[in-house]
Design a protein around this motif. Structure first.
Motif, PDB file in Angstrom:
ATOM      1  N   ALA A 161       0.835  -1.211   0.000  1.00  0.00           N
ATOM      2  CA  ALA A 161       0.000   0.000   0.000  1.00  0.00           C
ATOM      3  C   ALA A 161       0.866   1.256   0.000  1.00  0.00           C
ATOM      4  CB  ALA A 161      -0.928  -0.004   1.212  1.00  0.00           C
ATOM      5  N   ARG A 162       1.936   1.250   0.782  1.00  0.00           N
ATOM      6  CA  ARG A 162       2.843   2.406   0.814  1.00  0.00           C
ATOM      7  C   ARG A 162       3.582   2.573  -0.516  1.00  0.00           C
ATOM      8  NH1 ARG A 162       3.634   4.780   5.709  1.00  0.00           N
ATOM      9  NH2 ARG A 162       2.744   3.688   7.516  1.00  0.00           N
ATOM     10  N   VAL A 163       3.897   1.448  -1.179  1.00  0.00           N
ATOM     11  CA  VAL A 163       4.532   1.517  -2.499  1.00  0.00           C
ATOM     12  C   VAL A 163       3.590   2.185  -3.491  1.00  0.00           C
ATOM     13  CG1 VAL A 163       5.315   0.127  -4.452  1.00  0.00           C
ATOM     14  CG2 VAL A 163       6.059  -0.451  -2.147  1.00  0.00           C
ATOM     15  N   VAL A 164       2.312   1.785  -3.467  1.00  0.00           N
ATOM     16  CA  VAL A 164       1.327   2.391  -4.357  1.00  0.00           C
ATOM     17  C   VAL A 164       1.257   3.894  -4.102  1.00  0.00           C
ATOM     18  CG1 VAL A 164      -1.126   2.520  -4.955  1.00  0.00           C
ATOM     19  CG2 VAL A 164      -0.059   0.288  -4.580  1.00  0.00           C
ATOM     20  N   HIS A 165       1.159   4.275  -2.823  1.00  0.00           N
ATOM     21  CA  HIS A 165       1.062   5.697  -2.480  1.00  0.00           C
ATOM     22  C   HIS A 165       2.309   6.465  -2.921  1.00  0.00           C
ATOM     23  CE1 HIS A 165       0.327   9.355  -0.190  1.00  0.00           C
ATOM     24  NE2 HIS A 165       1.526   9.214   0.346  1.00  0.00           N
ATOM     25  N   ALA A 166       3.477   5.896  -2.643  1.00  0.00           N
ATOM     26  CA  ALA A 166       4.735   6.596  -2.943  1.00  0.00           C
ATOM     27  C   ALA A 166       4.940   6.813  -4.428  1.00  0.00           C
ATOM     28  CB  ALA A 166       5.912   5.814  -2.359  1.00  0.00           C
ATOM     29  N   ASN A 167       4.296   6.000  -5.254  1.00  0.00           N
ATOM     30  CA  ASN A 167       4.468   6.120  -6.697  1.00  0.00           C
ATOM     31  C   ASN A 167       3.224   6.666  -7.383  1.00  0.00           C
ATOM     32  OD1 ASN A 167       7.210   4.775  -7.488  1.00  0.00           O
ATOM     33  ND2 ASN A 167       6.347   3.533  -5.855  1.00  0.00           N
ATOM     34  N   SER A 168       2.386   7.360  -6.617  1.00  0.00           N
ATOM     35  CA  SER A 168       1.178   7.970  -7.172  1.00  0.00           C
ATOM     36  C   SER A 168       1.341   9.479  -7.220  1.00  0.00           C
ATOM     37  CB  SER A 168      -0.040   7.611  -6.317  1.00  0.00           C
ATOM     38  OG  SER A 168      -0.020   8.333  -5.090  1.00  0.00           O
ATOM     39  N   ARG A 169       0.377  10.141  -7.839  1.00  0.00           N
ATOM     40  CA  ARG A 169       0.399  11.605  -7.879  1.00  0.00           C
ATOM     41  C   ARG A 169       0.125  12.200  -6.500  1.00  0.00           C
ATOM     42  NH1 ARG A 169      -4.977  10.784 -10.667  1.00  0.00           N
ATOM     43  NH2 ARG A 169      -3.742  10.505 -12.535  1.00  0.00           N
ATOM     44  N   ARG A 170      -0.258  11.340  -5.548  1.00  0.00           N
ATOM     45  CA  ARG A 170      -0.525  11.786  -4.174  1.00  0.00           C
ATOM     46  C   ARG A 170       0.681  11.588  -3.257  1.00  0.00           C
ATOM     47  NH1 ARG A 170      -5.985  12.222  -2.938  1.00  0.00           N
ATOM     48  NH2 ARG A 170      -7.372  11.780  -4.691  1.00  0.00           N
ATOM     49  N   ALA A 171       1.821  11.267  -3.835  1.00  0.00           N
ATOM     50  CA  ALA A 171       2.994  10.908  -3.032  1.00  0.00           C
ATOM     51  C   ALA A 171       3.373  11.982  -2.018  1.00  0.00           C
ATOM     52  CB  ALA A 171       4.174  10.601  -3.942  1.00  0.00           C
ATOM     53  N   GLN A 172       3.123  13.266  -2.353  1.00  0.00           N
ATOM     54  CA  GLN A 172       3.467  14.345  -1.424  1.00  0.00           C
ATOM     55  C   GLN A 172       2.416  14.524  -0.335  1.00  0.00           C
ATOM     56  OE1 GLN A 172       6.497  15.686  -1.724  1.00  0.00           O
ATOM     57  NE2 GLN A 172       6.686  14.253  -3.443  1.00  0.00           N
ATOM     58  N   GLY A 173       1.266  13.857  -0.493  1.00  0.00           N
ATOM     59  CA  GLY A 173       0.213  13.937   0.519  1.00  0.00           C
ATOM     60  C   GLY A 173       0.428  12.899   1.614  1.00  0.00           C
ATOM     61  N   PRO A 174      -0.433  12.908   2.640  1.00  0.00           N
ATOM     62  CA  PRO A 174      -0.264  11.975   3.765  1.00  0.00           C
ATOM     63  C   PRO A 174      -0.660  10.550   3.410  1.00  0.00           C
ATOM     64  CG  PRO A 174      -2.233  13.310   4.071  1.00  0.00           C
ATOM     65  CD  PRO A 174      -1.548  13.857   2.857  1.00  0.00           C
ATOM     66  N   PHE A 175      -0.036   9.588   4.076  1.00  0.00           N
ATOM     67  CA  PHE A 175      -0.453   8.183   4.028  1.00  0.00           C
ATOM     68  C   PHE A 175      -0.921   7.830   5.432  1.00  0.00           C
ATOM     69  CE2 PHE A 175       0.213   3.682   4.735  1.00  0.00           C
ATOM     70  CZ  PHE A 175      -0.295   3.090   3.582  1.00  0.00           C
ATOM     71  N   ILE A 176      -2.218   7.574   5.574  1.00  0.00           N
ATOM     72  CA  ILE A 176      -2.804   7.293   6.884  1.00  0.00           C
ATOM     73  C   ILE A 176      -3.282   5.847   6.906  1.00  0.00           C
ATOM     74  CG2 ILE A 176      -4.567   7.938   8.566  1.00  0.00           C
ATOM     75  CD1 ILE A 176      -2.546  10.137   8.086  1.00  0.00           C
ATOM     76  N   ALA A 177      -2.825   5.078   7.894  1.00  0.00           N
ATOM     77  CA  ALA A 177      -3.180   3.661   7.988  1.00  0.00           C
ATOM     78  C   ALA A 177      -4.018   3.398   9.229  1.00  0.00           C
ATOM     79  CB  ALA A 177      -1.915   2.803   8.023  1.00  0.00           C
ATOM     80  N   LEU A 178      -5.015   2.516   9.081  1.00  0.00           N
ATOM     81  CA  LEU A 178      -5.861   2.105  10.204  1.00  0.00           C
ATOM     82  C   LEU A 178      -6.059   0.605  10.149  1.00  0.00           C
ATOM     83  CD1 LEU A 178      -7.853   2.746  12.566  1.00  0.00           C
ATOM     84  CD2 LEU A 178      -9.655   2.815  10.810  1.00  0.00           C
ATOM     85  N   ASN A 179      -5.789  -0.074  11.256  1.00  0.00           N
ATOM     86  CA  ASN A 179      -6.096  -1.498  11.375  1.00  0.00           C
ATOM     87  C   ASN A 179      -7.504  -1.630  11.934  1.00  0.00           C
ATOM     88  OD1 ASN A 179      -6.383  -4.216  12.151  1.00  0.00           O
ATOM     89  ND2 ASN A 179      -4.182  -4.433  12.454  1.00  0.00           N
ATOM     90  N   CYS A 180      -8.436  -2.047  11.092  1.00  0.00           N
ATOM     91  CA  CYS A 180      -9.845  -2.095  11.480  1.00  0.00           C
ATOM     92  C   CYS A 180     -10.098  -3.091  12.606  1.00  0.00           C
ATOM     93  CB  CYS A 180     -10.712  -2.450  10.269  1.00  0.00           C
ATOM     94  SG  CYS A 180     -10.660  -1.213   8.956  1.00  0.00           S
ATOM     95  N   ALA A 181      -9.208  -4.072  12.767  1.00  0.00           N
ATOM     96  CA  ALA A 181      -9.395  -5.071  13.820  1.00  0.00           C
ATOM     97  C   ALA A 181      -8.989  -4.536  15.188  1.00  0.00           C
ATOM     98  CB  ALA A 181      -8.594  -6.328  13.499  1.00  0.00           C
ATOM     99  N   ALA A 182      -8.314  -3.380  15.216  1.00  0.00           N
ATOM    100  CA  ALA A 182      -7.787  -2.869  16.479  1.00  0.00           C
ATOM    101  C   ALA A 182      -8.639  -1.761  17.088  1.00  0.00           C
ATOM    102  CB  ALA A 182      -6.365  -2.350  16.266  1.00  0.00           C
ATOM    103  N   ILE A 183      -9.754  -1.394  16.436  1.00  0.00           N
ATOM    104  CA  ILE A 183     -10.580  -0.284  16.911  1.00  0.00           C
ATOM    105  C   ILE A 183     -11.886  -0.805  17.510  1.00  0.00           C
ATOM    106  CG2 ILE A 183     -11.744   1.865  16.253  1.00  0.00           C
ATOM    107  CD1 ILE A 183      -8.747   2.004  15.989  1.00  0.00           C
ATOM    108  N   PRO A 184     -12.199  -0.457  18.759  1.00  0.00           N
ATOM    109  CA  PRO A 184     -13.493  -0.850  19.350  1.00  0.00           C
ATOM    110  C   PRO A 184     -14.640  -0.268  18.518  1.00  0.00           C
ATOM    111  CG  PRO A 184     -12.007   0.030  21.023  1.00  0.00           C
ATOM    112  CD  PRO A 184     -11.370   0.300  19.705  1.00  0.00           C
ATOM    113  N   GLU A 185     -15.736  -1.024  18.424  1.00  0.00           N
ATOM    114  CA  GLU A 185     -16.856  -0.606  17.582  1.00  0.00           C
ATOM    115  C   GLU A 185     -17.387   0.770  17.972  1.00  0.00           C
ATOM    116  OE1 GLU A 185     -21.194  -2.320  16.069  1.00  0.00           O
ATOM    117  OE2 GLU A 185     -19.854  -3.577  17.264  1.00  0.00           O
TER     118      GLU A 185
END
Length: 474
Positions: A182-206
């Motif tokens: 996912a970071r490779v995709v972001h780093a090589n996109s036109r959005r590379a200068q923008g933020p990369f924000i990651a969330l593990n959906c299994a780690a967040i209480p409902e």
């Protein structure tokens, strides 16, 4: 996007000024010169996308100017300006490397058509080169180490989709490196200068999911003493990576669907929505198709996030990568621990290659780090890999049997990935429909979920296809 740069050479300053005005109004960056020598100096200082030169310059030959420009910048499109009586010379110029010619006088429409024709090939060549460089960067990236054919195919797919805004779904077992991809995709996109924000959906209480994703206003609920920006807003202009999306509660899936569809979010407690410019990448180690059937994942969200599915193969299916990854992780561990470990004994490397790696790349990294820490000499030996020794696989199968197992499992995965769509499955596998049907028949597989119907349906489809082939041949 940067403006395309055009170099214009003409000793008629009136025409030169007019051309600059016309080209500037079309959106180009224009550099003008009255002599070939000036043009050569400019060409040596910077890169141009196209050159326009008069065929007849005072004291200079336009053909020689063209040839010199092409020596400085091979492949540079050059358009020749010529009078009616000089067309044979213009044809000669094209034989000597020019891209095309314009006969004076010409209007804006003719000029624009000539430019588009000349630049289209340049743009295509530039895009092909960009993709080649992108793939090369992916192969050589420090955090993506792979040489197996499976991973090279994956990188080629990434190169095709990275610079789009298409939603990507990364499919793979735990530990295969989905976030790295996912970071490779972001780093090589036109959005590379923008933020990369990651969330593990299994780690967040409902109860915290909505606030975490979309944010909340002050006083929205107890303890909301201040407004909080959500991850969608934080990722604005960049990429939001939702890992383990299959673990997201159903109550949140409908709200996520709205955000993915409309690219707008509503903060908890707010009475209005906010537009966001975010590229979505999701990942899962679950079979989302089965989750849809069991009712734990919404079908409408499933189709929204499965726009471009990319499969990351498990480590056991790309064993060519094990030695490369092992040395990569060894280098990292030695750097962190300051140990003097330089490599592996042949038997230790053999152990690594024989292991099944249920934890994939992450498990390999941990095993190498532990071995480096425990090492008392400059080479890793088999005894430093106790977990690997203890959990050695069953004896290797014969090559034919192992190949058949791989093909059967691959076909199952492709059918699941494409929801049983044979055309898409054949395209994904890089096979003709006829060949793909034969492979399905060989292993008794079919997109049908009713096992008792598999043999009969495959037989029926194959017979229909063969009948069609006979009709065509006759």
């Amino acid at each position: 996007m940067d403006k395309e740069k055009i170099l214009v050479i003409d000793d008629d300053e009136g025409l030169l000024h007019l051309l600059k005005m016309r080209l500037t109004s079309m959106g180009f960056a224009v550099t003008t010169c009255t002599t070939g020598q000036e043009a050569f100096a400019e060409a040596r200082k910077g890169v141009f996308d196209l050159a326009i030169t008069d065929l007849r310059l005072k004291g200079e030959d336009g053909l020689m100017v063209t040839e010199e420009l092409l020596r400085i910048h091979p492949g540079l499109p050059v358009i020749i300006l010529t009078a009616h009586g000089s067309i044979p010379n213009a044809v000669e110029a094209m034989q000597r490397g020019a891209t095309g010619y314009l006969t004076k006088p010409f209007d804006d429409k003719e000029l624009k058509a000539s430019l588009e024709k000349a630049l289209s090939q340049q743009r295509m060549s530039r895009e092909i080169q960009r993709l080649k460089l992108l793939v090369k960067e992916l192969y050589g990236m420090e955090n993506v180490v792979a040489r197996s054919p499976q991973m090279q195919r994956l990188f080629q797919q990434i190169a095709q989709v990275a610079d789009t805004d298409a939603t990507i779904c990364l499919l793979g077992e735990t530990g295969t490196g989905k976030e790295v991809v996912a970071r490779v995709v972001h780093a090589n996109s036109r959005r590379a200068q923008g933020p990369f924000i990651a969330l593990n959906c299994a780690a967040i209480p409902e109860t915290l999911f909505e606030s975490e994703l979309f944010g909340h206003v002050k006083g929205a609920f107890t303890n909301a003493h201040a407004a909080k920006k959500g991850l969608f807003q934080s990722a604005n202009g960049g990429t939001l990576f939702l890992d383990e999306i299959g673990e997201m509660p159903l109550s949140m899936q409908v709200k996520l669907l709205r955000a993915v569809q409309d690219r707008e979010v509503k903060e908890v407690g707010a009475d209005h929505t906010t537009k966001v410019d975010v590229r979505i990448i999701v990942a899962t180690n679950r079979d989302l198709g089965e989750a849809v059937k069991s009712g734990t994942f919404r079908s409408d969200l499933y189709y929204r996030v499965q726009v471009v599915p990319l499969v990351i193969p498990p480590l056991r299916e790309r064993r060519d990568d094990i030695p490369v990854l092992a040395h990569h992780f060894l280098k990292q561990s030695v750097s962190r621990t300051n140990k003097n470990v330089t490599g592996f004994t042949p038997s230790a490397m053999q152990k690594l290659g024989m292991y099944h790696w249920p934890g994939n790349v992450r498990e390999l990294e941990n095993a190498i780090e532990k071995a480096v820490i425990m090492s008392r000499q400059d080479l890793i030996t088999p005894d430093l890999l106790p977990s690997i020794t203890a959990v050695t696989e069953a004896p290797l199968k014969p090559l034919t049997e192992a190949k058949e197992d791989f093909e059967r499992n691959y076909l199952k995965s492709v059918l699941q990935l494409t929801n049983g769509n044979i055309s898409r499955a054949a395209q994904f596998a890089g096979r003709y429909r006829a060949d793909f049907y034969k492979m399905l028949r060989k292993y008794g597989l079919h997109p049908s979920t009713t096992k008792s119907r598999i043999e009969g349906e495959v037989e029926e489809v194959a017979e229909e296809f063969e009948a069609g082939e006979e009709i065509i041949q006759s």
